[in-house]
Design a protein around this motif. Structure first.
Motif: not given
Length: 190
Positions: A33, A35, A93-98, A100-101
């Motif tokens: 992971r 962030n 960023g706990r739920e998704e890769d910022k 990439n987002c």
């Protein structure tokens, strides 16, 4: 073509001493992971070895990654990265890769392999987290030693910022989504 060039570590503190808003990057290989978060509170604390302080809330996902991995990156965004800076500072960023987002193109730093960003940004540093201190445990302040640094030579050269191009200025957060840019340089004769 990259305009980024290595920065002498004894000049690395100058990348922060004018108080820009920064992006703090982190990664933990053990859980695959990474962030990125925005921060307005950072400062140089020593010249040699170059050491800096950042403020990251104890409950933040970035703080977990930094403490687990023992390292963090600092990216100094330029005017063109203002939207990224606001966006990554507004969600966890706990739920998704910022990265990439928001389509933020990260590259691996040369020493620690931390995600750093050159596109739309002006400088970056890779830092090793220093051992915990009473300040780190009581407050949200983390200290790191800079192990590699680079900057866009059009904005930072010969150990100094060159704010001659409005698009190559740093940004400074005023709160509530409001930013100002760095201003014209003034040289004292002598």
């Amino acid at each position: 073509m990259s305009f980024f060039r290595p920065v002498a570590l004894d000049h690395a503190s100058r990348l922060l001493n004018h108080g820009p808003t920064i992006l703090i990057t982190s990664r933990d290989e053990s859980i695959d992971r990474r962030n990125v978060m925005a921060a307005a509170w950072s400062m140089p604390v020593e010249f040699s070895p170059a050491r800096i302080a950042i403020v990251v809330d104890k409950s933040a996902w970035s703080r977990e990654l930094i403490e687990r991995s023992g390292m963090f990156g600092i990216v100094v965004p330029g005017v063109a990265a203002t939207r990224w800076t606001w966006a990554v500072g507004s969600i966890s960023g706990r739920e998704e890769d910022k990265f990439n987002c928001y389509g933020i193109p990260a590259i691996a730093g040369p020493v620690l392999g931390l995600p750093v960003v050159e596109e739309k940004c002006l400088a970056w540093m890779e830092c090793r987290l220093l051992p915990p201190t009473a300040a780190m445990e009581k407050y949200d302040t983390l200290f790191g030693e800079v192990v590699s640094a680079a900057a866009d030579e059009r904005a930072f050269s010969n150990g100094h910022w060159q704010f001659d191009n409005d698009q190559l200025n740093t940004i400074h957060h005023l709160g509530g989504g409001n930013f100002v840019t760095s201003g014209k340089s003034i040289k004292v004769p002598g």
